[in-house]
Write an enzyme that holds these catalytic residues in place. Sequence first.
Site, PDB file in Angstrom:
ATOM      1  N   PRO A  88       0.824  -1.221   0.000  1.00  0.00           N
ATOM      2  CA  PRO A  88       0.000   0.000   0.000  1.00  0.00           C
ATOM      3  C   PRO A  88       0.856   1.268   0.000  1.00  0.00           C
ATOM      4  CG  PRO A  88      -0.592  -1.437   1.850  1.00  0.00           C
ATOM      5  CD  PRO A  88       0.622  -2.037   1.204  1.00  0.00           C
ATOM      6  N   GLU A 115       1.699  -8.367   7.859  1.00  0.00           N
ATOM      7  CA  GLU A 115       1.978  -6.921   7.913  1.00  0.00           C
ATOM      8  C   GLU A 115       2.884  -6.474   6.772  1.00  0.00           C
ATOM      9  OE1 GLU A 115       0.455  -4.764   9.779  1.00  0.00           O
ATOM     10  OE2 GLU A 115      -0.639  -6.447  10.650  1.00  0.00           O
ATOM     11  N   ARG A 153      -3.555  -6.952 -21.201  1.00  0.00           N
ATOM     12  CA  ARG A 153      -4.391  -6.517 -22.328  1.00  0.00           C
ATOM     13  C   ARG A 153      -3.668  -5.548 -23.266  1.00  0.00           C
ATOM     14  NH1 ARG A 153      -9.412  -5.027 -21.618  1.00  0.00           N
ATOM     15  NH2 ARG A 153      -9.457  -3.046 -22.689  1.00  0.00           N
ATOM     16  N   ASP A 168      -9.657   2.965 -25.037  1.00  0.00           N
ATOM     17  CA  ASP A 168     -10.059   2.766 -23.643  1.00  0.00           C
ATOM     18  C   ASP A 168      -9.815   4.033 -22.837  1.00  0.00           C
ATOM     19  OD1 ASP A 168     -10.891   0.194 -23.866  1.00  0.00           O
ATOM     20  OD2 ASP A 168      -9.093  -0.718 -23.017  1.00  0.00           O
TER      21      ASP A 168
HETATM   22  N1  SAM Z   1       0.824  -3.385   7.170  1.00  0.00           N
HETATM   23  C1  SAM Z   1       0.672  -2.984   5.811  1.00  0.00           C
HETATM   24  C2  SAM Z   1       0.437  -1.489   5.739  1.00  0.00           C
HETATM   25  O1  SAM Z   1      -0.242  -0.960   6.621  1.00  0.00           O
HETATM   26  O2  SAM Z   1       0.881  -0.868   4.777  1.00  0.00           O
HETATM   27  C3  SAM Z   1      -0.486  -3.715   5.159  1.00  0.00           C
HETATM   28  C4  SAM Z   1      -0.187  -5.129   4.864  1.00  0.00           C
HETATM   29  S1  SAM Z   1      -1.453  -5.912   3.951  1.00  0.00           S
HETATM   30  C5  SAM Z   1      -2.520  -6.498   5.218  1.00  0.00           C
HETATM   31  C6  SAM Z   1      -0.717  -7.385   3.352  1.00  0.00           C
HETATM   32  C7  SAM Z   1      -0.182  -7.305   1.942  1.00  0.00           C
HETATM   33  O3  SAM Z   1      -1.242  -7.024   1.032  1.00  0.00           O
HETATM   34  C8  SAM Z   1       0.851  -6.243   1.659  1.00  0.00           C
HETATM   35  O4  SAM Z   1       2.130  -6.643   2.062  1.00  0.00           O
HETATM   36  C9  SAM Z   1       0.757  -6.088   0.163  1.00  0.00           C
HETATM   37  O5  SAM Z   1       1.519  -7.072  -0.528  1.00  0.00           O
HETATM   38  C10 SAM Z   1      -0.721  -6.350  -0.098  1.00  0.00           C
HETATM   39  N2  SAM Z   1      -1.487  -5.094  -0.245  1.00  0.00           N
HETATM   40  C11 SAM Z   1      -2.355  -4.560   0.631  1.00  0.00           C
HETATM   41  N3  SAM Z   1      -2.891  -3.442   0.165  1.00  0.00           N
HETATM   42  C12 SAM Z   1      -2.376  -3.244  -1.061  1.00  0.00           C
HETATM   43  C13 SAM Z   1      -2.558  -2.231  -2.046  1.00  0.00           C
HETATM   44  N4  SAM Z   1      -3.367  -1.206  -1.871  1.00  0.00           N
HETATM   45  N5  SAM Z   1      -1.864  -2.353  -3.200  1.00  0.00           N
HETATM   46  C14 SAM Z   1      -1.021  -3.391  -3.403  1.00  0.00           C
HETATM   47  N6  SAM Z   1      -0.816  -4.373  -2.495  1.00  0.00           N
HETATM   48  C15 SAM Z   1      -1.480  -4.306  -1.338  1.00  0.00           C
END
Ligand code: SAM
Length: 246
Positions: A88, A115, A153, A168
Amino acid sequence: MIFHVITIFPDYFDSPLKQGVIGRAIKEGIIEVNPIDLRSFTTDRHRTTDDRPYGGGAGMVMIPQPLAKAISSVKREGKDAPVILFSPSGQLFDHQLARELSCHKELILVCGRYEGVDQRIIDRFVDLELSIGDYVLSGGEPAALVVIDAVGRLIPGVLGSDESAVNDSFATGLLEHPHYTRPRRFIDMDVPEVLLSGDHKKIEEWRRKKSLEITLKRRPELLEKANLSPSDIRLLNQLKKEQDKG
Ligand code: SAM
């Protein structure tokens, strides 16, 4: 193009990748998705991929050794593919980035869980951290599917000639115009007359105007970067005046 996906849930990808244009492209061998089970790079009886965070706090962190081995195993096969970790906190994924990624022959996608991953994996092995939006998923797998679909795509031959991606949303720098199909009247709503006229020039003008109108209303910041003709600018000024009045 080959997408290598490092994940603790390799089966996650089975059904979605059998569907639609991406399913067809995989069947035809235009793209390949190679899910890699992270647990097969563990060495303990429990096939552990996570541990408690140093410094304390809630949740678990993905341990570095299996991730390092998994990434290196793909790289060892001579692949010069960028390593993308979903997070994220990463760069926001958009059409421009999808286009850039579509120029690679292979990508290595790493799906986080818990996490997230030990920072040393990011520091040593990751080329790009990628976010698909400002919200938190429970794992990187849905993000990997988004990237495979959006990048896939754009690979030549994935879309049929009647499904071209050139018009698109975002491809032109604008959001796309509305679409209509049969029947001509639905409940009490008619298809716009111009679309039935057979006048291709008028239809193109109407679509361009709608595209500008929707972009101005919903995503005005896109207009700053869009490639606009003098007639687009005239139309936009007219639309802005109408907006101000209404
Ligand atoms: N503790 C992290 C934080 O607060 O940024 C969140 C971890 S999340 C529960 C678990 C995993 O989901 C991340 O390591 C990532 O690989 C994926 N993930 C979660 N949200 C994402 C997003 N918006 N974009 C891409 N990957 C995401």
